[in-house]
Scaffold this motif. Sequence first.
Motif, PDB file in Angstrom:
ATOM      1  N   ARG A   1       0.817  -1.208   0.000  1.00 41.91           N
ATOM      2  CA  ARG A   1       0.000   0.000   0.000  1.00 41.91           C
ATOM      3  C   ARG A   1       0.861   1.272   0.000  1.00 41.91           C
ATOM      4  NH1 ARG A   1      -1.121   2.435   4.944  1.00 41.91           N
ATOM      5  NH2 ARG A   1      -3.236   2.910   4.233  1.00 41.91           N
TER       6      ARG A   1
ATOM      7  N   GLU B   1       0.713  -3.685  -8.564  1.00 43.73           N
ATOM      8  CA  GLU B   1      -0.174  -4.045  -9.662  1.00 43.73           C
ATOM      9  C   GLU B   1      -0.489  -5.532  -9.615  1.00 43.73           C
ATOM     10  OE1 GLU B   1       2.336  -3.014 -13.056  1.00 43.73           O
ATOM     11  OE2 GLU B   1       3.092  -5.075 -13.110  1.00 43.73           O
TER      12      GLU B   1
ATOM     13  N   PRO C   1      -6.303  -1.510  -6.676  1.00 44.15           N
ATOM     14  CA  PRO C   1      -7.108  -0.359  -6.240  1.00 44.15           C
ATOM     15  C   PRO C   1      -6.406   0.479  -5.177  1.00 44.15           C
ATOM     16  CG  PRO C   1      -8.497  -2.296  -6.481  1.00 44.15           C
ATOM     17  CD  PRO C   1      -7.079  -2.767  -6.665  1.00 44.15           C
TER      18      PRO C   1
ATOM     19  N   GLU D   1      -4.086   3.193  -6.630  1.00 41.18           N
ATOM     20  CA  GLU D   1      -4.764   4.401  -7.104  1.00 41.18           C
ATOM     21  C   GLU D   1      -5.304   5.216  -5.939  1.00 41.18           C
ATOM     22  OE1 GLU D   1      -6.596   3.861 -11.318  1.00 41.18           O
ATOM     23  OE2 GLU D   1      -7.256   2.142 -10.122  1.00 41.18           O
ATOM     24  N   THR D   2      -5.823   4.523  -4.932  1.00 42.17           N
ATOM     25  CA  THR D   2      -6.382   5.221  -3.770  1.00 42.17           C
ATOM     26  C   THR D   2      -5.306   6.038  -3.055  1.00 42.17           C
ATOM     27  OG1 THR D   2      -8.030   3.480  -3.443  1.00 42.17           O
ATOM     28  CG2 THR D   2      -7.558   4.919  -1.562  1.00 42.17           C
TER      29      THR D   2
ATOM     30  N   GLN E   1       0.701   5.764  -8.199  1.00 45.47           N
ATOM     31  CA  GLN E   1       0.893   5.326  -9.579  1.00 45.47           C
ATOM     32  C   GLN E   1       2.292   5.654 -10.100  1.00 45.47           C
ATOM     33  OE1 GLN E   1      -1.543   7.265  -8.385  1.00 45.47           O
ATOM     34  NE2 GLN E   1      -3.482   7.005  -9.508  1.00 45.47           N
TER      35      GLN E   1
END
Length: 674
Positions: free
Chosen positions: A111, A116, A163, A166-167, A171
């Motif tokens: 995190r 990916e 996810p 992105e959160t 990226q």
Amino acid sequence: MAETAIPQRVPTDLAKLQAWLMWRWEGVPGGGKPRKIPYYFSGCRRHGFQGSPEDRAKLSTFTAVRDTALRKGMDGVGIAILPEWGLTGLDFDDCISADGHIPDEIMEIVRRTYCEFSPSGKGVRAFVRGKLGDRKSPVSGAGFGFETFSEKGFLTVTGALLPVCETMGNQNYIAEADDALRALCQKRFGSSAPKTINPDDFLAGHEPRHGMTPEEIEALLAQLDPSMGRHDWIRVGMALHQETEGDETGFELWNSWSCTADNYVSEEDLQKDWDGFTRRQGNGQRQITMATVLKMVKDAGHKLALVRSGPESFTSDDASRGERFRAYTPCELLQRPAAGWWIKRVIPDASLVVVFGESGSGKSFAVLDIVLSIARGAPWAGRKTRKGNILYVAAEGGGGFRSRLEAYEKAHGVDLADLPIHIVIEPPDFLGSDDVELIVQRALTTSANIVVVDTLAQVTPGGNENGSEDMGRALSRCRAIHERTGATLILVHHAGKDRTKGARGWSGLRAAADAEIEVSRNGARRFLKISKMKDGRDGEQFAFELRDVVVGWDEDGESRTSCVVSINPQVLSAPASRDGASGKVQRLIVNTVAGWGDIAAGVPSSDLEARVAGQLDFDPGPNPAKPKRDQRDSNVRRAIGQLIERGVIVEKDGRIYMPDGVPADGSEGGGRDA
């Protein structure tokens, strides 16, 4: 198997690396599950040894590989892991449940950084900064497989972001390895310290590879029965693993050979054994090498198609093996990287550079100044320099090397502790093979781009410098160091008694060199001249002086000094020494220039030719009807050209000068980056 997509973008720190490959799914012999096979940007399958100079030269940027992969219909792209990236790729296998759940201990790690989905959609891929080693832990009872890549290997990159990536806005962010990740490594891999280390066996766990191509390995295996006992069969697998650095090529060779055996079980069983070989590496034990396979072939009564002795190249009755003697099209050659420079138009990125000079000329100081500039990435004599790692074998004068380094630090105001240079002060023996193997290992472990050997005489004890046998053997060892490491060799050597004839000893040394540099001296003034440049311009010269620097004080309160090189860009040419002239005509030329009335104004070339030619005798021969051709003028012009080339005299604007008499208008300074 999830359908693979080629990413449009990846983190900038990954995209900018010259490290990218394409890949596609391919079946394997025996009907096992398809494997991800990497391909170079050129469309050729990746082969050979990961991280070798040949391999690195074929890697490309993300954008180029992505566009080519799309055009060629490949299944994906990936990154070649190399030690200089300073990154670790994390591969969590079979960690995503049917409902999409990812274990908390994995989420805690990924995190924080770019993460990916893997190509299968069942695993997680992430990248962190820092080196955690190349380790692998199978699924077993842990619930998921875990593998780290820091030094070698190939990792697919999908761009299918988790996810959480992105959160958290990761990226384009790669985080440092944290305590949670290190704790997982400790849990799954155990201590990274070797289990069993023999301090007296330097090569234990670091045995050199033989440098075989896949075709050469395949030829050897064809002479062995794969139905042999399991003990010997495992030893073959270990040898292939060591030789190919555990890559896919080695596994495929082992599997293709094994699947023809009567007792072959499955590819999955082979994979488990292969993974076990990976865990065995680095435990301080001796590794099984291809020497074991060679012995098996010999013991089986077969003639060895390949013969290897020390670090020299293989010899074979069949000259058409693998990539050797490959015929390239002009298009293919134009796509190969152009030869580069460590110091522009001075030190090429090639295999062998020879620097020679008389004792006391300052050649070792000059070479040290050159390579320290490369280690710093700092310009040398106004020339652009590419930064690189240095391994300096101070076989002659190693005891005083510390003072030289201290002097350089003080003179340039730098901290050498921050520079990528390592020094060996014990003289190796290049007439044997064992010492060369150790130098190869030192070069590999220090990631050396340049290896300096100072001097040739000290690494060839008892050798005949005038004979091709001893010097040829020493040069083959130098070539082997370059072939095994990709490093440029700088060989420091002595000049002969007649300085005009170049370096001392065997003439084959000059022929083997990609570049040759002569260092000479005239009083306090010293000169460095490029006497040969295979793929560039020779004849350029640089003047320098050795400047004393106080580096400390001894127990009697007296100063300790050493020297540093000080380049003088205002001095154009080499020493004004009559010793540089050889033969009657050249000596007449030098004496005429030196004795000219107004030497500061120089001597017109035509006047010099006429005066010297007039001092030479001419014999028309015994037959007045057919006299010999008078070649005095042409002989004088040729001798003048030879003296100018060696720097004994200088030509400028149609006039000839002794070097110290050249007008100092700054128009042609020796340090100018023309």
